[in-house]
Design an enzyme around this catalytic site. Structure first.
Site, short mmCIF file in Angstrom:
data_model
loop_
_atom_site.label_atom_id
_atom_site.label_comp_id
_atom_site.label_asym_id
_atom_site.label_seq_id
_atom_site.Cartn_x
_atom_site.Cartn_y
_atom_site.Cartn_z
CB SER A 4 -14.27 -3.70 -1.69
OG SER A 4 -14.86 -2.89 -2.70
N GLY A 12 -17.41 2.59 -3.43
CA GLY A 12 -18.26 3.75 -3.30
C GLY A 12 -19.62 3.64 -3.95
CE1 TYR A 17 -3.28 -2.77 0.20
CE2 TYR A 17 -3.79 -2.14 2.44
CZ TYR A 17 -4.02 -2.92 1.34
OH TYR A 17 -5.02 -3.87 1.39
CG LEU A 55 -18.95 1.61 1.58
CD1 LEU A 55 -18.61 3.08 1.85
CD2 LEU A 55 -20.36 1.30 2.09
#
Length: 326
Positions: free
Chosen positions: A210, A215, A53, A212
């Site tokens: 993840s 998004g 990351y 959502l």
């Protein structure tokens, strides 16, 4: 804050896990530290990162940001820290994967970047089918014996991978995997077929990432209408448009309930069997408000049924083989 055990272990973690994939890739160090400050102040004691990351040429900036926060605040003892190993950190042939050499070298590099003496949860970021489990567990046990790692977890594993990992660990009389981090949300429910049943059977806590769907479940259509920027708008063509009809129904349901779509999506995950803590990745401290609200939001049976209608499970629903067979 509500806490629960991580899988079958005695370790207690918050029902929300702070994901840090945005650190360095999307937000700078000061903003990252502000999010860590807010999360800990609200009782979120579970922080997830990965060696890859924020990395450019193997520098692992997300881990470095967290390490600098530990050095500044002295809060390492209050945090259950998770990171990962697998992704290539350079072009060299042994600087990636799950060989014993890379697992041990990656752990030591992560410890330096995180400025800590131990990692609470060291996760295998992906499967590597050509590496034997005997080699993987030998490396993990070496790190546990040295005091550098407390628990082992996985990510992106199939149900049978979890079973194979546990069978190999049992031969060595080891604890084995205690968590599986899987992509899981209202739009992506494949793990309900075999990953969740396998995890529950083996005492492995599930950490949905993840939650959502990039998004799409955060009120994306309303944000588009209002001209708001953000991840859901950026990913709209590939994440929102294929599901527009369902998302429209979802946002209407949330409006009828008087709840934000983000809160409903996370409350639904928190209600699912086997789920320990969804992994949320805010880009500002304020973006923690709606996930935190999910902890005190209980969805009734009628609402859960409506959500199943809007976002049908795979096959007949539930685990296999019943999901696809009589």
């Amino acid at each position: 804050m509500e806490y629960t055990h991580l899988g079958r272990t005695g370790l207690r973690v918050s029902r929300l896990c702070l994901g840090t994939m945005n650190f360095a890739w999307q937000i700078d160090e000061a903003a990252s530290h502000a999010i860590l400050d807010r999360a800990l102040a609200d009782g979120v004691n579970f922080v997830d990162t990965a060696n890859m990351y924020g990395s450019e040429r193997g520098d692992g900036m997300s881990e470095r940001f967290i390490g600098n926060w530990f050095a500044r605040t002295g809060q390492r003892d209050r945090v259950v820290l998770a990171t990962k190993v697998y992704a290539p950190m350079s072009d060299w042939p042994n600087d990636g994967g799950l060989s014993a050499r890379h697992i041990i070298a990656s752990c030591e590099a992560s410890l330096r970047r995180l400025r800590t003496d131990w990692i609470d949860l060291f996760q295998l970021h992906h499967v590597q089918r050509d590496t034997p489990w005997e080699e993987i567990w030998q490396a993990m046990q070496t790190l546990v014996t040295q005091g550098k790692v407390r628990y082992a977890g996985s990510s992106n594993f199939a149900g049978w991978h979890l079973a194979a990992a546990q069978a190999a660990a049992a031969k060595w009389h080891l604890l084995g995997l205690v968590s599986e981090q899987a992509k899981y949300n209202l739009l992506t429910r494949h793990v309900e077929l075999e990953v969740l049943p396998s995890a529950i059977a083996h005492g492995i806590g599930v950490l949905p990432y993840s939650p959502l769907h990039f998004g799409a479940l955060s009120g994306a259509l309303r944000k588009q209408r209002d001209g708001e920027s953000g991840r859901s708008v950026l990913h709209a063509p590939e994440r929102v448009e294929p599901h527009r009809a369902a998302i429209e129904r979802y946002e209407r349901l949330c409006a009828d309930l008087g709840l934000a779509p983000t809160t409903v999506a996370l409350a639904w995950l928190l209600s699912r069997p086997g789920v320990t803590a969804p992994v949320v990745g805010p880009r500002t401290p304020e973006q923690l408000d709606l996930p935190l609200a999910a902890l005190t939001t209980e969805l009734g049976a009628d609402v859960l049924a409506r959500l199943d209608e809007i976002f049908p499970p795979v096959g007949n629903g539930g685990p296999g083989p019943e999901a696809w067979a009589w």
